[in-house]
Design a protein around this motif. Structure first.
Motif, short mmCIF file in Angstrom:
data_model
loop_
_atom_site.label_atom_id
_atom_site.label_comp_id
_atom_site.label_asym_id
_atom_site.label_seq_id
_atom_site.Cartn_x
_atom_site.Cartn_y
_atom_site.Cartn_z
N VAL A 14 0.86 -1.18 0.00
CA VAL A 14 0.00 0.00 0.00
C VAL A 14 0.90 1.24 0.00
CG1 VAL A 14 -1.81 1.27 1.19
CG2 VAL A 14 -1.80 -1.24 1.26
N GLU A 15 0.86 1.99 -1.07
CA GLU A 15 1.74 3.15 -1.22
C GLU A 15 1.16 4.38 -0.54
OE1 GLU A 15 3.46 6.15 -4.69
OE2 GLU A 15 2.10 4.52 -5.23
N GLU A 16 2.02 5.13 0.12
CA GLU A 16 1.66 6.47 0.56
C GLU A 16 2.16 7.48 -0.47
OE1 GLU A 16 1.77 9.27 4.54
OE2 GLU A 16 3.55 8.07 4.08
N MET A 17 3.45 7.41 -0.82
CA MET A 17 4.02 8.26 -1.86
C MET A 17 5.40 7.71 -2.22
SD MET A 17 4.89 11.63 0.42
CE MET A 17 5.45 11.46 2.12
N HIS A 18 5.96 8.19 -3.33
CA HIS A 18 7.32 7.81 -3.69
C HIS A 18 7.93 8.91 -4.56
CE1 HIS A 18 5.41 6.54 -7.50
NE2 HIS A 18 6.62 6.64 -8.02
N GLY A 19 9.27 8.89 -4.63
CA GLY A 19 9.97 9.86 -5.46
C GLY A 19 11.29 10.27 -4.84
N PRO A 20 11.92 11.33 -5.38
CA PRO A 20 13.22 11.79 -4.87
C PRO A 20 13.07 12.37 -3.48
CG PRO A 20 12.35 13.34 -6.49
CD PRO A 20 11.44 12.15 -6.52
N ILE A 21 14.12 12.16 -2.65
CA ILE A 21 14.05 12.64 -1.28
C ILE A 21 15.29 13.43 -0.85
CG2 ILE A 21 14.88 10.44 -0.32
CD1 ILE A 21 12.99 11.01 2.09
N MET A 22 16.50 12.93 -1.15
CA MET A 22 17.71 13.61 -0.70
C MET A 22 18.85 13.33 -1.66
SD MET A 22 17.80 12.82 3.43
CE MET A 22 19.31 13.74 3.70
N PRO A 23 19.82 14.23 -1.76
CA PRO A 23 21.03 13.95 -2.55
C PRO A 23 21.83 12.81 -1.93
CG PRO A 23 20.85 16.29 -2.04
CD PRO A 23 19.84 15.59 -1.18
N THR A 24 22.56 12.10 -2.77
CA THR A 24 23.32 10.94 -2.29
C THR A 24 24.26 11.30 -1.15
OG1 THR A 24 24.98 11.32 -4.02
CG2 THR A 24 23.21 9.75 -4.52
N GLY A 25 25.00 12.39 -1.30
CA GLY A 25 26.00 12.75 -0.30
C GLY A 25 25.41 13.14 1.04
N VAL A 54 18.42 10.50 -4.35
CA VAL A 54 17.99 9.15 -3.99
C VAL A 54 16.47 9.10 -4.02
CG1 VAL A 54 18.04 7.37 -2.21
CG2 VAL A 54 20.03 8.86 -2.53
N HIS A 55 15.93 8.07 -4.65
CA HIS A 55 14.48 7.88 -4.72
C HIS A 55 14.08 6.80 -3.72
CE1 HIS A 55 13.47 9.76 -8.84
NE2 HIS A 55 14.64 10.23 -8.43
N VAL A 56 13.01 7.08 -2.97
CA VAL A 56 12.49 6.11 -2.01
C VAL A 56 10.96 6.11 -2.08
CG1 VAL A 56 14.44 6.44 -0.43
CG2 VAL A 56 12.34 7.76 -0.09
N ALA A 57 10.38 5.14 -1.40
CA ALA A 57 8.92 5.06 -1.28
C ALA A 57 8.54 5.10 0.19
CB ALA A 57 8.41 3.77 -1.92
N MET A 58 7.38 5.65 0.46
CA MET A 58 6.73 5.52 1.75
C MET A 58 5.58 4.54 1.54
SD MET A 58 8.57 7.58 3.49
CE MET A 58 9.89 8.59 2.79
N GLN A 59 5.63 3.42 2.21
CA GLN A 59 4.64 2.38 1.95
C GLN A 59 4.40 1.54 3.19
OE1 GLN A 59 6.67 0.57 -1.33
NE2 GLN A 59 8.38 -0.08 -0.07
N THR A 60 3.23 0.92 3.21
CA THR A 60 2.85 0.01 4.29
C THR A 60 2.74 -1.38 3.71
OG1 THR A 60 1.62 1.68 5.54
CG2 THR A 60 0.96 -0.61 5.86
#
Length: 297
Positions: A14-25, A54-60
């Protein structure tokens, strides 16, 4: 396509949201830029953008096991004051509609598992009703690690002020505890014959994982054991959010080793793309054997 069966347990993403979040460094301060470049083919575009975000997802992870409905981690949540992370501040997302699309109403949930008590794992524990924070899942028991419950309480840790977990205990943890719905655990906690929580400290003092053993299937609901597939081949590098880096590295190696030995499907809280993966031993480290069975975000 967001649902799979592992033994007798049904698992739904179950997705809440996803996409870019922070630079790698910024996200991984001690992970060399060369490592990102060497594995761009593995990481881009699902886990790393061309702009080195960095791309991540917020999900349950929604589990149906032994007649019960279980949620593993609850994302960021709506309407919450998050000054340290502006993109999470006072959100208005359709998470509950997505949960309903998976066949679950808030009152249907029997257990909520917070693998740890960071801001992006407890947000939907509560929702705002008439100006007050109330448990989103009124019939659920919320399983929380005792060590994190004490650590993230501002009364015990004044250093929380100004950080990513500012306000989190007050709006997403304490109201559930006040409602009598929290069960604190330590070391380990058996949910049913297929599911057991085990301590996995390092990222936070109370960080945990949920291990599934059902029939011939094995799975590791890994919380924040890893945030990017690059940590599979570079397990000795932590995110900037790890409270005890040395302990986090030892925990990561131990659990990735178990997953490689058993063929377990690894389901982290934040992996974008296919959201899950299988790992294998490669020399003194690990590698991605194959992606999980979920469609790419």
């Amino acid at each position: 396509m967001n649902e799979i069966k592992l033994g007798d347990v049904t698992v739904t993403r179950v997705e809440e949201m996803h996409g870019p979040i922070m630079p790698t460094g910024a996200f991984f301060p001690d992970l060399p830029e060369q490592a990102w470049q060497e594995q761009r083919d593995l990481l881009v575009p699902d886990h790393l953008g061309d702009d080195d975000m960095v791309h991540v997802a917020m999900q349950t992870w929604l589990l149906r096991s032994d007649g019960r409905t279980i949620l593993v981690d609850t994302g960021v949540g709506n309407d919450k004051t998050r000054p340290a992370v502006p993109v999470w501040d006072h959100l208005a997302l359709d998470y509950l509609d997505r949960l309903a699309a998976a066949g679950v109403r808030p009152e249907d949930v029997d257990l909520v598992v917070n693998t740890h008590l960071h801001v992006d794992h407890v947000g939907w524990n509560t929702r705002l009703v008439d100006g007050a924070w109330v448990p989103t899942f009124p019939n659920a028991t919320y399983l929380m690690p005792r060590a994190d419950f004490h650590y993230w309480n501002p009364a015990n840790n004044p250093g929380i002020a100004g950080g990513v977990n500012e306000h989190v205990f007050e709006d997403s943890v304490a109201p559930v505890h006040a409602a009598g719905q929290v069960q604190l655990w330590e070391d380990g906690h058996t949910i049913d014959a297929a599911l057991r929580l085990e301590a996995a400290p390092g990222h936070t003092p109370g960080s945990s994982v949920l291990i599934l053993r059902s029939g011939t299937d094995r799975a590791l609901f890994a919380g924040d054991l890893i945030h990017t597939p690059l940590q599979v081949s570079h397990p000795d590098h932590d995110s900037c959010f790890c409270e005890h880096p040395g302990q986090a590295r030892a925990t990561r190696r131990r659990l990735l080793g178990w997953a490689a030995d058993t063929g377990a499907l690894v389901l982290p809280a934040h992996l974008s793309g296919h959201s899950a993966l299988e790992v294998e031993h490669r020399g003194g480290s690990f590698g991605v054997k194959q992606w999980g069975p979920f469609p790419r975000y």
